[in-house]
Design a protein around this motif. Structure first.
Motif, PDB file in Angstrom:
ATOM      1  N   PRO A 120       3.111   0.529  13.289  1.00 14.60           N
ATOM      2  CA  PRO A 120       1.720   0.950  13.180  1.00 14.60           C
ATOM      3  C   PRO A 120       1.427   2.023  12.122  1.00 14.60           C
ATOM      4  O   PRO A 120       0.541   1.918  11.257  1.00 14.60           O
ATOM      5  CB  PRO A 120       1.678   1.661  14.439  1.00 14.60           C
ATOM      6  CG  PRO A 120       2.525   1.479  15.388  1.00 14.60           C
ATOM      7  CD  PRO A 120       3.631   0.758  14.537  1.00 14.60           C
ATOM      8  N   ASP A 121       2.697   2.794  11.796  1.00 14.51           N
ATOM      9  CA  ASP A 121       2.511   3.788  10.684  1.00 14.51           C
ATOM     10  C   ASP A 121       2.538   2.888   9.223  1.00 14.51           C
ATOM     11  O   ASP A 121       1.558   3.328   8.296  1.00 14.51           O
ATOM     12  CB  ASP A 121       3.738   4.585  10.750  1.00 14.51           C
ATOM     13  CG  ASP A 121       3.808   5.796  11.724  1.00 14.51           C
ATOM     14  OD1 ASP A 121       2.621   5.910  12.298  1.00 14.51           O
ATOM     15  OD2 ASP A 121       4.734   6.088  12.257  1.00 14.51           O
ATOM     16  N   PHE A 165      -0.502   3.046   6.566  1.00 10.27           N
ATOM     17  CA  PHE A 165      -0.452   3.124   5.150  1.00 10.27           C
ATOM     18  C   PHE A 165      -1.102   2.329   4.470  1.00 10.27           C
ATOM     19  O   PHE A 165      -1.685   2.652   3.480  1.00 10.27           O
ATOM     20  CB  PHE A 165       1.276   3.282   5.138  1.00 10.27           C
ATOM     21  CG  PHE A 165       1.694   3.426   3.432  1.00 10.27           C
ATOM     22  CD1 PHE A 165       1.562   4.822   3.157  1.00 10.27           C
ATOM     23  CD2 PHE A 165       1.827   2.444   2.852  1.00 10.27           C
ATOM     24  CE1 PHE A 165       2.124   4.997   1.719  1.00 10.27           C
ATOM     25  CE2 PHE A 165       2.243   2.639   1.389  1.00 10.27           C
ATOM     26  CZ  PHE A 165       2.241   3.954   0.849  1.00 10.27           C
ATOM     27  N   VAL A 166      -0.639   0.915   4.718  1.00 10.84           N
ATOM     28  CA  VAL A 166      -1.196  -0.122   3.901  1.00 10.84           C
ATOM     29  C   VAL A 166      -2.632  -0.153   3.996  1.00 10.84           C
ATOM     30  O   VAL A 166      -3.520  -0.257   2.781  1.00 10.84           O
ATOM     31  CB  VAL A 166      -0.835  -1.527   4.380  1.00 10.84           C
ATOM     32  CG1 VAL A 166      -1.422  -2.605   3.763  1.00 10.84           C
ATOM     33  CG2 VAL A 166       0.701  -1.660   4.021  1.00 10.84           C
ATOM     34  N   ASP A 167      -3.451  -0.140   5.212  1.00 10.86           N
ATOM     35  CA  ASP A 167      -4.605  -0.059   5.119  1.00 10.86           C
ATOM     36  C   ASP A 167      -5.349   1.043   4.413  1.00 10.86           C
ATOM     37  O   ASP A 167      -6.453   0.941   3.909  1.00 10.86           O
ATOM     38  CB  ASP A 167      -5.212   0.115   6.670  1.00 10.86           C
ATOM     39  CG  ASP A 167      -4.990  -1.236   7.460  1.00 10.86           C
ATOM     40  OD1 ASP A 167      -4.991  -2.260   6.889  1.00 10.86           O
ATOM     41  OD2 ASP A 167      -5.069  -1.169   8.605  1.00 10.86           O
ATOM     42  N   ALA A 168      -4.929   2.334   4.403  1.00 10.43           N
ATOM     43  CA  ALA A 168      -5.540   3.583   3.677  1.00 10.43           C
ATOM     44  C   ALA A 168      -5.273   3.132   2.328  1.00 10.43           C
ATOM     45  O   ALA A 168      -6.131   3.748   1.480  1.00 10.43           O
ATOM     46  CB  ALA A 168      -4.472   4.712   4.368  1.00 10.43           C
ATOM     47  N   TRP A 210      -5.473   0.804  -4.399  1.00  9.77           N
ATOM     48  CA  TRP A 210      -4.383   0.284  -5.392  1.00  9.77           C
ATOM     49  C   TRP A 210      -4.778  -0.994  -6.072  1.00  9.77           C
ATOM     50  O   TRP A 210      -4.258  -1.304  -7.145  1.00  9.77           O
ATOM     51  CB  TRP A 210      -3.132   0.199  -4.706  1.00  9.77           C
ATOM     52  CG  TRP A 210      -2.317   1.675  -4.873  1.00  9.77           C
ATOM     53  CD1 TRP A 210      -2.391   2.817  -5.634  1.00  9.77           C
ATOM     54  CD2 TRP A 210      -1.461   2.177  -3.985  1.00  9.77           C
ATOM     55  NE1 TRP A 210      -1.822   3.759  -5.093  1.00  9.77           N
ATOM     56  CE2 TRP A 210      -0.911   3.455  -4.091  1.00  9.77           C
ATOM     57  CE3 TRP A 210      -0.841   1.601  -2.669  1.00  9.77           C
ATOM     58  CZ2 TRP A 210      -0.236   4.345  -3.522  1.00  9.77           C
ATOM     59  CZ3 TRP A 210       0.257   2.420  -2.407  1.00  9.77           C
ATOM     60  CH2 TRP A 210       0.614   3.481  -2.580  1.00  9.77           C
ATOM     61  N   LEU A 211      -5.546  -1.607  -5.381  1.00 11.54           N
ATOM     62  CA  LEU A 211      -5.895  -3.035  -5.934  1.00 11.54           C
ATOM     63  C   LEU A 211      -6.791  -2.795  -7.093  1.00 11.54           C
ATOM     64  O   LEU A 211      -6.778  -3.492  -8.153  1.00 11.54           O
ATOM     65  CB  LEU A 211      -6.566  -3.894  -4.933  1.00 11.54           C
ATOM     66  CG  LEU A 211      -7.316  -5.394  -5.280  1.00 11.54           C
ATOM     67  CD1 LEU A 211      -5.841  -6.155  -5.795  1.00 11.54           C
ATOM     68  CD2 LEU A 211      -7.847  -6.049  -4.342  1.00 11.54           C
ATOM     69  N   ARG A 233       3.574  -8.173  -3.103  1.00 11.58           N
ATOM     70  CA  ARG A 233       4.885  -7.976  -3.334  1.00 11.58           C
ATOM     71  C   ARG A 233       5.627  -6.551  -3.281  1.00 11.58           C
ATOM     72  O   ARG A 233       6.514  -6.411  -2.658  1.00 11.58           O
ATOM     73  CB  ARG A 233       5.352  -8.503  -4.809  1.00 11.58           C
ATOM     74  CG  ARG A 233       6.805  -8.752  -5.192  1.00 11.58           C
ATOM     75  CD  ARG A 233       7.179  -9.124  -6.381  1.00 11.58           C
ATOM     76  NE  ARG A 233       6.513 -10.406  -6.774  1.00 11.58           N
ATOM     77  CZ  ARG A 233       5.693 -10.547  -7.722  1.00 11.58           C
ATOM     78  NH1 ARG A 233       5.237  -9.903  -8.779  1.00 11.58           N
ATOM     79  NH2 ARG A 233       5.140 -11.924  -7.805  1.00 11.58           N
ATOM     80  N   ALA A 234       4.661  -5.443  -3.608  1.00 12.54           N
ATOM     81  CA  ALA A 234       5.249  -4.051  -3.599  1.00 12.54           C
ATOM     82  C   ALA A 234       5.053  -3.784  -1.997  1.00 12.54           C
ATOM     83  O   ALA A 234       5.930  -3.218  -1.614  1.00 12.54           O
ATOM     84  CB  ALA A 234       4.223  -3.212  -4.407  1.00 12.54           C
ATOM     85  N   PHE A 235       4.007  -4.221  -1.368  1.00 10.74           N
ATOM     86  CA  PHE A 235       4.021  -3.873  -0.056  1.00 10.74           C
ATOM     87  C   PHE A 235       5.235  -4.598   0.857  1.00 10.74           C
ATOM     88  O   PHE A 235       5.794  -4.192   1.746  1.00 10.74           O
ATOM     89  CB  PHE A 235       2.525  -4.192   0.686  1.00 10.74           C
ATOM     90  CG  PHE A 235       1.608  -3.262   0.543  1.00 10.74           C
ATOM     91  CD1 PHE A 235       1.668  -1.992   0.493  1.00 10.74           C
ATOM     92  CD2 PHE A 235       0.466  -3.661   0.026  1.00 10.74           C
ATOM     93  CE1 PHE A 235       0.869  -0.983  -0.077  1.00 10.74           C
ATOM     94  CE2 PHE A 235      -0.532  -2.688  -0.317  1.00 10.74           C
ATOM     95  CZ  PHE A 235      -0.385  -1.240  -0.241  1.00 10.74           C
TER      96      PHE A 235
END
Length: 147
Positions: free
Chosen positions: A7-8, A12-15, A20-21, A40-42
């Protein structure tokens, strides 16, 4: 293989993915390429999530360092008539990357130097040159010529 997502990590990705895109799109000048680089980074971060000290820096290095590689010479913003994007397209990949990180991400020159693996003077030079070329491409001219 895990069946669930930490979940963390998901938080992180959602925020960060939207910001970043946008930034990655401006650095590469191609939305499809920006999406691929970000994904790829995620994906790489997901395999190291518990071992990475600073996930922001880890992802940013994966996003922006490839933009400086010699084989990344695709012309950005092909066919786009937006004057800002056309001005960005006039910059070299290094200048565009430094410019976007300085003015959109609001990173310091020292932070950018660390992210990109450049010296501080190189980042400063790219930033100053990029600003001048960007202003000229927009028709603003050289600020030093203003009375």
């Amino acid at each position: 293989m895990r069946d669930t997502v930490d979940p963390d990590f998901a938080s992180f990705v959602d925020a960060r993915q939207g910001r970043w895109l946008r930034t990655t799109y401006l650095v590469y000048g191609d939305l499809q390429r920006a999406e691929q680089v970000l994904l790829r980074a995620f994906a790489r971060l997901s395999t190291r999530w518990t071992r990475v000290d600073d996930p922001d820096v880890f992802v940013q290095r994966l996003l922006y360092q490839p933009a400086l590689r010699p084989w990344n010479r695709d012309k950005p913003f092909q066919g786009d008539e937006d004057p800002v994007k056309r001005a960005l397209a006039e910059l070299t990949p290094a200048q565009r990357t430094v410019f976007v990180l300085l003015h959109l991400e609001e990173l310091t020159e020292f932070e950018i130097a660390d992210l990109l693996g450049m010296s501080h003077p190189a980042v400063h030079t790219h930033g100053v040159t990029a600003l001048g070329r960007f202003r000229t491409a927009l028709g603003a001219g050289n600020w030093r010529d203003a009375t």
